[in-house]
Design a protein around this motif. Structure first.
Motif, PDB file in Angstrom:
ATOM      1  N   ALA A   1      13.046  -3.943  63.812  1.00 20.55           N
ATOM      2  CA  ALA A   1      13.406  -3.855  65.762  1.00 20.55           C
ATOM      3  C   ALA A   1      11.708  -3.777  66.536  1.00 20.55           C
ATOM      4  O   ALA A   1      11.163  -3.954  65.339  1.00 20.55           O
ATOM      5  N   GLY A   2      11.936  -4.606  67.997  1.00 18.78           N
ATOM      6  CA  GLY A   2      10.976  -4.918  68.414  1.00 18.78           C
ATOM      7  C   GLY A   2      10.509  -6.369  68.023  1.00 18.78           C
ATOM      8  O   GLY A   2       9.531  -7.073  68.335  1.00 18.78           O
ATOM      9  N   ARG A   3      11.227  -6.843  66.582  1.00 18.44           N
ATOM     10  CA  ARG A   3      10.354  -8.319  66.251  1.00 18.44           C
ATOM     11  C   ARG A   3      11.354  -8.980  67.580  1.00 18.44           C
ATOM     12  O   ARG A   3      12.998  -9.091  67.772  1.00 18.44           O
ATOM     13  N   VAL A   4      10.954 -10.376  68.098  1.00 13.80           N
ATOM     14  CA  VAL A   4      12.207 -11.242  68.907  1.00 13.80           C
ATOM     15  C   VAL A   4      12.560 -11.876  68.296  1.00 13.80           C
ATOM     16  O   VAL A   4      14.015 -12.361  67.709  1.00 13.80           O
ATOM     17  N   GLU A   5      11.674 -12.519  67.373  1.00 17.62           N
ATOM     18  CA  GLU A   5      11.932 -14.118  66.407  1.00 17.62           C
ATOM     19  C   GLU A   5      11.420 -12.951  64.846  1.00 17.62           C
ATOM     20  O   GLU A   5      10.859 -12.010  64.617  1.00 17.62           O
ATOM     21  N   CYS A   6      12.799 -12.965  63.725  1.00 18.24           N
ATOM     22  CA  CYS A   6      12.877 -12.951  62.759  1.00 18.24           C
ATOM     23  C   CYS A   6      11.497 -13.297  61.589  1.00 18.24           C
ATOM     24  O   CYS A   6      11.347 -15.205  61.811  1.00 18.24           O
ATOM     25  N   GLU A   7      11.713 -12.989  60.172  1.00 21.59           N
ATOM     26  CA  GLU A   7      10.367 -13.931  59.397  1.00 21.59           C
ATOM     27  C   GLU A   7      10.947 -14.940  59.133  1.00 21.59           C
ATOM     28  O   GLU A   7       9.939 -16.071  59.371  1.00 21.59           O
ATOM     29  N   ILE A   8      11.614 -16.186  58.619  1.00 15.48           N
ATOM     30  CA  ILE A   8      12.721 -16.732  58.278  1.00 15.48           C
ATOM     31  C   ILE A   8      11.531 -17.769  59.824  1.00 15.48           C
ATOM     32  O   ILE A   8      12.143 -18.799  59.977  1.00 15.48           O
ATOM     33  N   CYS A   9      12.749 -17.429  61.034  1.00 14.18           N
ATOM     34  CA  CYS A   9      11.828 -18.288  61.960  1.00 14.18           C
ATOM     35  C   CYS A   9      10.799 -18.151  62.567  1.00 14.18           C
ATOM     36  O   CYS A   9      10.573 -19.400  63.165  1.00 14.18           O
ATOM     37  N   THR A  10       9.920 -17.648  62.100  1.00 18.42           N
ATOM     38  CA  THR A  10       8.654 -17.718  62.655  1.00 18.42           C
ATOM     39  C   THR A  10       8.007 -18.150  61.468  1.00 18.42           C
ATOM     40  O   THR A  10       6.611 -19.423  61.883  1.00 18.42           O
TER      41      THR A  10
END
Ligand code: ZN
Length: 201
Positions: free
Chosen positions: A66-75
């Motif tokens: 929660a609170g993240r706009v993008e996930c770890e894979i996308c970033t």
């Protein structure tokens, strides 16, 4: 026998879960009633955090914190944005990640087309997928929907939508059991299907 309301409420709530009938729900409720308090407290806290501490990535629609706009894979800078793998559910991302053979990014549809159940393209993250491809940078889209009638029909539909955009469209190779679920495929079989993916035309 009339059960006290808290127990009855728990049984009712548990029996709404997939694969849990009234009998299992009763067994679980009475187990929790007798078990040490930390077992039910851990469960309650985990259930509460499930909704309050998770959200969806606004780019690929996989589950993220929660609170993240993008996930770890996308970033992640290590993942290639030119290779996009389209899957039905977040659990399929997990299955493909377990193969450790995919270095691209994902797009989660959140379902498959199903005329019988009244699921059309607007009910899935299809528009978002097309927008993502239109934004540029994507060279190949791997359609990794399940090897089922709906999964194949969804892949065909997406191929027709993506092909005019001038992007290479591939489909996981055969070898996964028909009617099966990516989620339950063993990592080696899935990796073979991924590396042997074929052009759709
Ligand atoms: Zn993402």
């Amino acid at each position: 026998m009339i059960l006290p309301e808290p127990i009855q409420n728990l049984i009712t709530a548990l029996s709404r879960l997939p694969g849990v009938g009234p009998k299992t729900a009763s067994r679980l409720a009475f187990y929790l009633l007798r078990a040490p308090e930390d077992i039910s407290r851990d469960l309650a806290e985990a259930l509460h955090a499930l909704k309050t501490s998770t959200g969806y990535c606004q780019t690929c629609f996989n589950i993220t914190t929660a609170g993240r706009v993008e996930c770890e894979i996308c970033t992640s800078a290590e993942r290639s944005g030119s290779l996009l793998c389209v899957v039905e559910e977040p659990l399929d991302v997990l299955a493909l990640e377990r193969t450790t053979g995919f270095q691209g990014r994902y797009h989660v549809l959140h379902g498959v087309l199903s005329p019988i159940e009244g699921v059309g393209p607007d009910d899935l993250k299809v528009r978002e997928l097309i927008e993502r491809i239109r934004a540029g940078g994507v060279e190949e889209v791997v359609l990794a929907t399940n090897p089922s009638l709906e999964g194949d029909a969804t892949a065909m539909y997406l191929q027709q939508q993506i092909h005019p955009l001038g992007v290479r469209v591939t489909r996981l190779a055969r070898g996964l059991p028909m009617g099966g679920d990516l989620e339950y495929a063993d990592p080696n079989t899935l990796l073979r299907a991924l590396t042997g993916r074929q052009e759709m035309d």
